[in-house]
Design an enzyme around this catalytic site. Structure first.
Site, PDB file in Angstrom:
ATOM      1  N   HIS A  18      14.930 -75.573  48.464  1.00 12.67           N
ATOM      2  CA  HIS A  18      15.922 -76.181  49.362  1.00 12.67           C
ATOM      3  C   HIS A  18      16.884 -75.098  49.853  1.00 12.67           C
ATOM      4  O   HIS A  18      16.764 -73.932  49.488  1.00 12.67           O
ATOM      5  CB  HIS A  18      16.629 -77.357  48.689  1.00 12.67           C
ATOM      6  CG  HIS A  18      17.341 -77.015  47.410  1.00 12.67           C
ATOM      7  ND1 HIS A  18      18.389 -76.111  47.344  1.00 12.67           N
ATOM      8  CD2 HIS A  18      17.152 -77.451  46.132  1.00 12.67           C
ATOM      9  CE1 HIS A  18      18.817 -76.029  46.104  1.00 12.67           C
ATOM     10  NE2 HIS A  18      18.071 -76.820  45.343  1.00 12.67           N
ATOM     11  N   HIS A  21      18.665 -72.629  47.427  1.00 13.72           N
ATOM     12  CA  HIS A  21      17.863 -71.482  46.983  1.00 13.72           C
ATOM     13  C   HIS A  21      17.876 -70.403  48.058  1.00 13.72           C
ATOM     14  O   HIS A  21      18.003 -69.215  47.772  1.00 13.72           O
ATOM     15  CB  HIS A  21      16.403 -71.889  46.744  1.00 13.72           C
ATOM     16  CG  HIS A  21      16.220 -72.994  45.741  1.00 13.72           C
ATOM     17  ND1 HIS A  21      15.443 -74.085  45.992  1.00 13.72           N
ATOM     18  CD2 HIS A  21      16.703 -73.155  44.499  1.00 13.72           C
ATOM     19  CE1 HIS A  21      15.455 -74.883  44.932  1.00 13.72           C
ATOM     20  NE2 HIS A  21      16.218 -74.345  44.014  1.00 13.72           N
ATOM     21  N   CYS A 126      19.596 -85.713  27.469  1.00 14.21           N
ATOM     22  CA  CYS A 126      19.045 -86.128  28.769  1.00 14.21           C
ATOM     23  C   CYS A 126      17.790 -85.307  29.016  1.00 14.21           C
ATOM     24  O   CYS A 126      17.849 -84.082  29.041  1.00 14.21           O
ATOM     25  CB  CYS A 126      20.043 -85.923  29.908  1.00 14.21           C
ATOM     26  SG  CYS A 126      19.261 -86.209  31.529  1.00 14.21           S
ATOM     27  N   CYS A 129      18.048 -83.218  32.358  1.00  8.69           N
ATOM     28  CA  CYS A 129      18.889 -82.019  32.241  1.00  8.69           C
ATOM     29  C   CYS A 129      18.311 -81.071  31.193  1.00  8.69           C
ATOM     30  O   CYS A 129      18.616 -79.893  31.190  1.00  8.69           O
ATOM     31  CB  CYS A 129      20.298 -82.364  31.785  1.00  8.69           C
ATOM     32  SG  CYS A 129      21.252 -83.311  32.942  1.00  8.69           S
ATOM     33  N   CYS A 144      23.718 -90.271  31.509  1.00 10.40           N
ATOM     34  CA  CYS A 144      23.892 -88.845  31.761  1.00 10.40           C
ATOM     35  C   CYS A 144      24.863 -88.654  32.925  1.00 10.40           C
ATOM     36  O   CYS A 144      24.722 -89.307  33.956  1.00 10.40           O
ATOM     37  CB  CYS A 144      22.538 -88.220  32.102  1.00 10.40           C
ATOM     38  SG  CYS A 144      22.698 -86.643  32.952  1.00 10.40           S
ATOM     39  N   HIS A 147      22.625 -87.312  35.999  1.00  7.90           N
ATOM     40  CA  HIS A 147      21.543 -88.151  36.527  1.00  7.90           C
ATOM     41  C   HIS A 147      21.841 -89.643  36.522  1.00  7.90           C
ATOM     42  O   HIS A 147      21.104 -90.423  37.094  1.00  7.90           O
ATOM     43  CB  HIS A 147      20.257 -87.890  35.729  1.00  7.90           C
ATOM     44  CG  HIS A 147      19.722 -86.513  35.927  1.00  7.90           C
ATOM     45  ND1 HIS A 147      19.978 -85.482  35.052  1.00  7.90           N
ATOM     46  CD2 HIS A 147      19.003 -85.985  36.943  1.00  7.90           C
ATOM     47  CE1 HIS A 147      19.397 -84.386  35.503  1.00  7.90           C
ATOM     48  NE2 HIS A 147      18.810 -84.654  36.641  1.00  7.90           N
ATOM     49  N   LYS A 294      27.795 -84.692  50.714  1.00  9.30           N
ATOM     50  CA  LYS A 294      27.020 -83.998  49.706  1.00  9.30           C
ATOM     51  C   LYS A 294      25.543 -83.941  50.118  1.00  9.30           C
ATOM     52  O   LYS A 294      25.016 -84.909  50.674  1.00  9.30           O
ATOM     53  CB  LYS A 294      27.145 -84.816  48.407  1.00  9.30           C
ATOM     54  CG  LYS A 294      26.903 -84.028  47.173  1.00  9.30           C
ATOM     55  CD  LYS A 294      27.172 -84.909  45.947  1.00  9.30           C
ATOM     56  CE  LYS A 294      26.483 -84.270  44.777  1.00  9.30           C
ATOM     57  NZ  LYS A 294      25.734 -85.044  43.882  1.00  9.30           N
ATOM     58  N   LYS A 297      18.724 -85.513  48.499  1.00 12.83           N
ATOM     59  CA  LYS A 297      17.397 -85.863  48.959  1.00 12.83           C
ATOM     60  C   LYS A 297      17.269 -87.381  49.100  1.00 12.83           C
ATOM     61  O   LYS A 297      16.626 -87.871  50.015  1.00 12.83           O
ATOM     62  CB  LYS A 297      16.357 -85.345  47.954  1.00 12.83           C
ATOM     63  CG  LYS A 297      15.089 -84.943  48.668  1.00 12.83           C
ATOM     64  CD  LYS A 297      14.099 -84.284  47.756  1.00 12.83           C
ATOM     65  CE  LYS A 297      12.766 -84.184  48.487  1.00 12.83           C
ATOM     66  NZ  LYS A 297      11.738 -83.500  47.739  1.00 12.83           N
TER      67      LYS A 297
HETATM   68 ZN   LIG Z   1      20.733 -85.505  33.160  1.00  9.93          ZN
END
Ligand SMILES: [Zn+2]
Length: 518
Positions: A18, A21, A126, A129, A144, A147, A294, A297
């Site tokens: 993305h 990167h 998690c 993570c 989490c 997430h 923000k 996706k």
């Molecule tokens: Zn997580």
């Protein structure tokens, strides 16, 4: 001249590359290219992080072996880096056999350091993570914080690294040296340190896709430890001592700000534990948003790097991302800002300067660049002084990782050169020459020589950011690239070879139609 080892993080292959990167890697590439021109012995590393439970799960969901899944994503990263003209010296993958062997050597050294002990871990974990959370870090109902998915109560026997033993050393490293930049990140880490460091587990019992511990193959090394080690295994830790000695420690480790805790706490402590030097600087850049929102996706608010390169070309993308926001701060991307900046800075200011100059050399001197006549008019001074100082200003900004500033420095001279065209009005001098004025003819020669020479200097200064356009600019000036010349020569005024022929060619930056944006 020194050496310059620069790294990007290795990118996790849970998805295709993305814009984040691309942003980090563009910055690293630009710094690597400047340091090469400055004469440094450069090593630029990027790569991919391919182990861990997430990858195991994603591959299983797709019904392919994890290695095959990784290979597919890695091909996309390599393709993007080729499209964006990355000049990395090496691309490391944590599934490389050489990396795996070196990681096991490091793990053995770490186990022997006296800083590792066996213990039982019990905590909220998690899977996405691949990290444990303290109860107070979780969202209500044991979710989490990243997430917003249920975490699992997990108990297993692991190896632990005694990070707490490094509290004072890390307080010194972060608080008293230039290890962490910029300043905002240092303050954040000092806050973490004030809470007191906790030991962390460096192995996992129930993960299979990873590097097994040398003496306990039931345990796989924690994916973050495996990943961090790429910075030393790539340059030969445990296998090529000469190359390792030549490049370690890294001068700059670049990354986005969300991963600095791993890089500024775990990483230096593990290095200290086995007696290796720590990197000289960890620099964290900020986050991008798009249209004030923000990037996500799920909501579709993304900036697709492949699409951007397709639309605008690699050089313009590289330029925009470094010029638009301060390196280190958060900033907002919009398509409109991209097109406006492209048209203003590249098509108008820079592209037109080249066109006007080469066309005037063709019209008034049949394409052969005249020599400057010795005496100079005071109107030449501001441009020539600014151009003379540019090389040093750019080098200084490069050393401070001030990537936006170095471009504003270059564009100050671009603007000054355009102003110079207006002030000296070569078309009027040409009329004077035609009317028989020797003085007008001499001024015309001097003015056009200065413009061609300043364009040469500007092309060299902007080369690391826009390698293709700079090369095409130089060839329109009838000269080539001389990467071995040394920065001082590349950026000193008056070195353009008079008598040379310009070769005007295609428009360097064709204007982009703003109304074509949807
Ligand atoms: Zn997580």
């Amino acid at each position: 001249m020194g050496k310059f080892y620069i790294t990007t993080p290795i990118y996790y292959v849970n998805d295709v590359p993305h814009i984040g990167h691309a942003y980090t890697t563009i910055a690293a590439d630009v710094l690597a290219r400047y340091h090469r021109l400055l004469g440094d012995d450069v090593y630029f590393l990027t790569g991919t992080d391919e182990h861990g439970q997430n990858i195991e799960r994603i591959a299983a969901e797709k019904g392919v072996p994890p290695q095959e899944y990784c290979d597919g994503i890695v091909a996309k990263f390599k393709e993007l880096w080729r499209l964006l003209d990355m000049s990395n010296d090496y691309f490391i993958r944590t599934t490389d056999e050489r990396h795996v062997r070196a990681v096991q050597k490091f793990a053995a050294a770490l186990l022997a350091s006296g800083d590792v002990y066996r213990g039982r871990y019990a905590g909220w974990y998690c899977r996405r993570c691949e990290a444990f959370y303290q109860p107070d870090e979780l969202l209500p109902e044991e979710l989490c914080p990243v997430h917003k998915r249920a975490v699992e109560w997990t108990e297993e026997d692991n190896y632990f690294f005694a990070l707490s033993k490094y509290q004072q050393k890390l307080e010194h490293l972060i608080g008293e040296t230039d290890f962490v930049q910029p300043e905002t990140r240092r303050n954040e880490l000092m806050g973490v340190l004030r809470q007191g460091l906790q030991d962390f587990s460096i192995s996992r019992e129930r993960v299979r896709w990873g590097v097994p511990l040398p003496d306990d193959p039931e345990q796989v090394l924690y994916v973050w430890v495996d990943a961090l080690l790429n910075y030393i295994t790539a340059i030969g830790y445990g296998d090529d001592p000469d190359t390792f000695e030549r490049y370690w420690p890294a001068e700059v480790q670049l990354m986005a700000k969300e991963i600095i805790r791993f890089h500024c706490l775990y990483w230096p402590a593990m290095l200290m534990s086995v007696g290796l030097a720590v990197p000289k600087c960890v620099f964290a850049h900020g986050w991008l948003t798009k249209d004030g929102q923000k990037l996500s996706k799920t909501t579709g608010n993304i900036i697709d790097p492949f699409e951007l390169v397709e639309r605008f070309g690699s050089d313009a993308v590289r330029y925009f991302f470094l010029r638009e926001g301060a390196f280190g701060a958060d900033w907002d991307y919009t398509d409109l800002a991209f097109v406006r900046r492209y048209n203003a800075d590249l098509a108008n200011d820079f592209g037109n300067l080249l066109n006007r100059t080469t066309q005037m050399v063709v019209r008034y001197f049949d394409g052969v660049v005249p020599a400057a006549v010795e005496w100079r008019d005071p109107v030449d001074e501001p441009l020539m002084e600014a151009a003379s100082a540019l090389g040093e200003r750019v080098a200084d900004a490069v050393k401070r990782l001030a990537l936006q500033e170095l471009l504003t420095e270059i564009w100050t001279v671009v603007e000054q050169a355009n102003k110079y065209v207006q002030e000296t009005a070569p078309w009027e001098l040409a009329k004077g020459r035609k009317a028989g004025s020797e003085e007008a003819g001499q001024r015309l020669s001097t003015v056009l020589y200065n413009l061609v020479d300043v364009l040469r200097l500007l092309a060299n200064c902007v080369l690391p950011v826009m390698p293709n356009k700079a090369e095409s600019l130089l060839s329109q000036l009838g000269i080539g690239l001389d990467p071995e010349a040394g920065w001082a020569t590349l950026t000193s005024v008056g070195t353009y070879p008079a008598g040379n022929r310009v070769l005007p060619g295609e428009v360097l930056f064709p204007r982009f139609d703003e109304s074509a944006l949807d």
